[in-house]
Design a protein around this motif. Sequence first.
Motif, PDB file in Angstrom:
ATOM      1  N   ASN A   1       0.843  -1.194   0.000  1.00 33.62           N
ATOM      2  CA  ASN A   1       0.000   0.000   0.000  1.00 33.62           C
ATOM      3  C   ASN A   1       0.882   1.249   0.000  1.00 33.62           C
ATOM      4  OD1 ASN A   1      -2.546   1.315   0.051  1.00 33.62           O
ATOM      5  ND2 ASN A   1      -2.215   1.807   2.206  1.00 33.62           N
TER       6      ASN A   1
ATOM      7  N   THR B   1       0.514   8.849   1.205  1.00 35.48           N
ATOM      8  CA  THR B   1       1.215  10.134   1.137  1.00 35.48           C
ATOM      9  C   THR B   1       1.318  10.720   2.545  1.00 35.48           C
ATOM     10  OG1 THR B   1       0.398  10.482  -1.075  1.00 35.48           O
ATOM     11  CG2 THR B   1       1.110  12.454   0.114  1.00 35.48           C
TER      12      THR B   1
ATOM     13  N   CYS C   1       3.075  13.951   5.131  1.00 33.70           N
ATOM     14  CA  CYS C   1       3.908  15.141   5.349  1.00 33.70           C
ATOM     15  C   CYS C   1       4.357  15.227   6.811  1.00 33.70           C
ATOM     16  CB  CYS C   1       3.249  16.417   4.855  1.00 33.70           C
ATOM     17  SG  CYS C   1       1.735  16.819   5.659  1.00 33.70           S
ATOM     18  N   PHE C   2       3.889  14.302   7.640  1.00 34.50           N
ATOM     19  CA  PHE C   2       4.368  14.257   9.027  1.00 34.50           C
ATOM     20  C   PHE C   2       5.593  13.342   9.071  1.00 34.50           C
ATOM     21  CE2 PHE C   2       0.258  15.072  11.697  1.00 34.50           C
ATOM     22  CZ  PHE C   2       0.022  16.229  10.985  1.00 34.50           C
TER      23      PHE C   2
ATOM     24  N   SER D   1       4.360   9.868  11.018  1.00 35.94           N
ATOM     25  CA  SER D   1       3.137   9.603  11.782  1.00 35.94           C
ATOM     26  C   SER D   1       1.954   9.349  10.857  1.00 35.94           C
ATOM     27  CB  SER D   1       2.802  10.795  12.680  1.00 35.94           C
ATOM     28  OG  SER D   1       3.885  11.066  13.540  1.00 35.94           O
TER      29      SER D   1
ATOM     30  N   GLN E   1      -2.279   8.596  10.779  1.00 38.30           N
ATOM     31  CA  GLN E   1      -3.517   8.764  11.550  1.00 38.30           C
ATOM     32  C   GLN E   1      -4.293   7.452  11.643  1.00 38.30           C
ATOM     33  OE1 GLN E   1      -5.948  11.936  10.027  1.00 38.30           O
ATOM     34  NE2 GLN E   1      -7.129  12.092  11.919  1.00 38.30           N
TER      35      GLN E   1
ATOM     36  N   ASN F   1      -6.614   5.821   8.894  1.00 33.25           N
ATOM     37  CA  ASN F   1      -6.072   5.324   7.635  1.00 33.25           C
ATOM     38  C   ASN F   1      -5.835   3.816   7.660  1.00 33.25           C
ATOM     39  OD1 ASN F   1      -6.014   7.858   6.403  1.00 33.25           O
ATOM     40  ND2 ASN F   1      -4.078   8.359   7.403  1.00 33.25           N
ATOM     41  N   TYR F   2      -6.019   3.186   6.511  1.00 37.21           N
ATOM     42  CA  TYR F   2      -5.764   1.753   6.330  1.00 37.21           C
ATOM     43  C   TYR F   2      -4.300   1.418   6.706  1.00 37.21           C
ATOM     44  CZ  TYR F   2      -5.292  -2.511   3.405  1.00 37.21           C
ATOM     45  OH  TYR F   2      -5.035  -3.768   2.929  1.00 37.21           O
ATOM     46  N   SER F   3      -3.386   2.326   6.370  1.00 33.62           N
ATOM     47  CA  SER F   3      -1.960   2.095   6.643  1.00 33.62           C
ATOM     48  C   SER F   3      -1.672   1.950   8.135  1.00 33.62           C
ATOM     49  CB  SER F   3      -1.132   3.256   6.099  1.00 33.62           C
ATOM     50  OG  SER F   3      -1.307   3.367   4.728  1.00 33.62           O
TER      51      SER F   3
ATOM     52  N   MET G   1      -7.110   8.532  -1.640  1.00 35.99           N
ATOM     53  CA  MET G   1      -7.805   7.244  -1.732  1.00 35.99           C
ATOM     54  C   MET G   1      -7.261   6.295  -0.670  1.00 35.99           C
ATOM     55  SD  MET G   1      -9.805   7.681  -4.254  1.00 35.99           S
ATOM     56  CE  MET G   1     -10.374   6.043  -4.689  1.00 35.99           C
ATOM     57  N   SER G   2      -8.121   5.374  -0.221  1.00 30.65           N
ATOM     58  CA  SER G   2      -7.642   4.383   0.739  1.00 30.65           C
ATOM     59  C   SER G   2      -7.283   3.085   0.040  1.00 30.65           C
ATOM     60  CB  SER G   2      -8.696   4.096   1.808  1.00 30.65           C
ATOM     61  OG  SER G   2      -8.168   3.098   2.668  1.00 30.65           O
ATOM     62  N   GLY G   3      -6.161   2.524   0.465  1.00 31.21           N
ATOM     63  CA  GLY G   3      -5.697   1.251  -0.073  1.00 31.21           C
ATOM     64  C   GLY G   3      -6.604   0.088   0.314  1.00 31.21           C
TER      65      GLY G   3
ATOM     66  N   LYS H   1      -3.212   1.126  -5.153  1.00 26.10           N
ATOM     67  CA  LYS H   1      -2.719   2.437  -5.605  1.00 26.10           C
ATOM     68  C   LYS H   1      -1.511   2.301  -6.529  1.00 26.10           C
ATOM     69  CE  LYS H   1      -3.958   4.411  -1.156  1.00 26.10           C
ATOM     70  NZ  LYS H   1      -3.638   5.388  -0.100  1.00 26.10           N
TER      71      LYS H   1
HETATM   72  C1  LIG Z   1       0.036  16.145   0.990  1.00 24.50           C
HETATM   73  C2  LIG Z   1      -0.586  15.129   1.933  1.00 24.50           C
HETATM   74  C3  LIG Z   1       0.045  14.849   3.119  1.00 24.50           C
HETATM   75  C4  LIG Z   1      -0.512  13.916   4.025  1.00 24.50           C
HETATM   76  N1  LIG Z   1       0.149  13.623   5.190  1.00 24.50           N
HETATM   77  C5  LIG Z   1      -0.327  12.668   6.002  1.00 24.50           C
HETATM   78  C6  LIG Z   1       0.414  12.271   7.157  1.00 24.50           C
HETATM   79  O1  LIG Z   1       1.520  12.748   7.431  1.00 24.50           O
HETATM   80  N2  LIG Z   1      -0.133  11.303   7.965  1.00 24.50           N
HETATM   81  C7  LIG Z   1      -1.347  10.706   7.676  1.00 24.50           C
HETATM   82  O2  LIG Z   1      -1.794   9.848   8.425  1.00 24.50           O
HETATM   83  N3  LIG Z   1      -2.058  11.061   6.577  1.00 24.50           N
HETATM   84  C8  LIG Z   1      -1.558  11.997   5.730  1.00 24.50           C
HETATM   85  N4  LIG Z   1      -2.250  12.331   4.606  1.00 24.50           N
HETATM   86  C9  LIG Z   1      -3.542  11.680   4.346  1.00 24.50           C
HETATM   87  C10 LIG Z   1      -3.375  10.245   3.847  1.00 24.50           C
HETATM   88  O3  LIG Z   1      -2.380  10.163   2.850  1.00 24.50           O
HETATM   89  C11 LIG Z   1      -4.735   9.758   3.286  1.00 24.50           C
HETATM   90  O4  LIG Z   1      -5.695   9.746   4.337  1.00 24.50           O
HETATM   91  C12 LIG Z   1      -4.664   8.416   2.580  1.00 24.50           C
HETATM   92  O5  LIG Z   1      -5.823   8.270   1.782  1.00 24.50           O
HETATM   93  C13 LIG Z   1      -4.561   7.231   3.527  1.00 24.50           C
HETATM   94  O6  LIG Z   1      -4.419   6.069   2.760  1.00 24.50           O
HETATM   95  P1  LIG Z   1      -4.651   4.598   3.343  1.00 24.50           P
HETATM   96  O7  LIG Z   1      -6.087   4.553   3.867  1.00 24.50           O
HETATM   97  O8  LIG Z   1      -4.446   3.700   2.155  1.00 24.50           O
HETATM   98  O9  LIG Z   1      -3.661   4.381   4.438  1.00 24.50           O
HETATM   99  C14 LIG Z   1      -1.717  13.261   3.695  1.00 24.50           C
HETATM  100  C15 LIG Z   1      -2.352  13.542   2.470  1.00 24.50           C
HETATM  101  C16 LIG Z   1      -1.789  14.468   1.590  1.00 24.50           C
HETATM  102  C17 LIG Z   1      -2.461  14.729   0.273  1.00 24.50           C
END
Ligand SMILES: Cc1cc2nc3c(=O)[nH]c(=O)nc-3n(C[C@H](O)[C@H](O)[C@H](O)COP(=O)(O)O)c2cc1C
Length: 181
Positions: A33, A36, A38-39, A53, A55, A58-60, A89-91, A96
Motif C-alpha cells: 500500500n 502520502t 507530510c508528518f 506519523s 492517523q 487510515n488503512y496504513s 484514496m484508501s488502499g 494504488k
Molecule cells: C500532501 C498530503 C500529506 C498527508 N500527510 C499525512 C500524514 O503525514 N499522515 C497521515 O496519516 N495522513 C496523511 N495524509 C492523508 C493520507 O495520505 C490519506 O488519508 C490516505 O488516503 C490514507 O491512505 P490509506 O487509507 O491507504 O492508508 C496526507 C495527504 C496528503 C495529500
Amino acid sequence: MFESVRRQEFREYFQPSRISIAIIKSDKENEYNLITLCFSMYCSYKPNMISFSVQNTNYSYKLLDKVDHCVLAIPGEKLAEETLFCGDMSGKNVDKIRKCGFTLYKSSKIETPSILEMKSNIELKIVNKIITGDHLTVFGEVLSFNVNKKNVERNLVSVGKIHEGYEILAAKGIHRIATIR
Ligand SMILES: Cc1cc2nc3c(=O)[nH]c(=O)nc-3n(C[C@H](O)[C@H](O)[C@H](O)COP(=O)(O)O)c2cc1C
C-alpha cells in the motif's frame, strides 16, 4: 502582539511540509500500500533515523502494526497527481500502485520494494512505534538512502491557503501539493 489561532490556520505560518510516500506491506498477498505523508522528520544521526506519523483513520495505520520494514519514497514534481491520489484514496479499496502505474523496483536491503519513478527511496528498518494521540509514530533506522541522480525534478511540498512563491500542481480539499517557483 501574538494571537492564538487554530491548527488549520497555523499551517500558513508553518509551511511548507516535505512530502514522502510510504510503501507498506499490505494484508493482501503480494501487495503493497502507498500513503502520502507530510508528518515526517529526521530524529537521529547516529544511527540515521527518520520518523513519520500515520492517523488512526487510515488503512496504513493497521498495516503498520504488522511490519518491521518499509520504504519512504520521495516523489518529484511529475508525480504531483499520483501523490495527491495516494493521499486521498484508501488502499482498503484500491491498489494504488497499479492505479498510478508505478513500477516496483527491488530494494537493496529489505524485502519491501521501492518505486522506480521516484527521485529517491529510503529503506527503513522499523525500530519503534509509539501511539501519539490519534496518530501512530513510527521510528525507522535508515538502511539505505537510494537516489536516482538522473531524476532532477523539483521536490514536492504541501502548502497552506496562502502560498506565494509556490506553484500548486495538484489540489483537493485542504490539500495543496506544490513545488517552489
Ligand atoms: C500532501 C498530503 C500529506 C498527508 N500527510 C499525512 C500524514 O503525514 N499522515 C497521515 O496519516 N495522513 C496523511 N495524509 C492523508 C493520507 O495520505 C490519506 O488519508 C490516505 O488516503 C490514507 O491512505 P490509506 O487509507 O491507504 O492508508 C496526507 C495527504 C496528503 C495529500
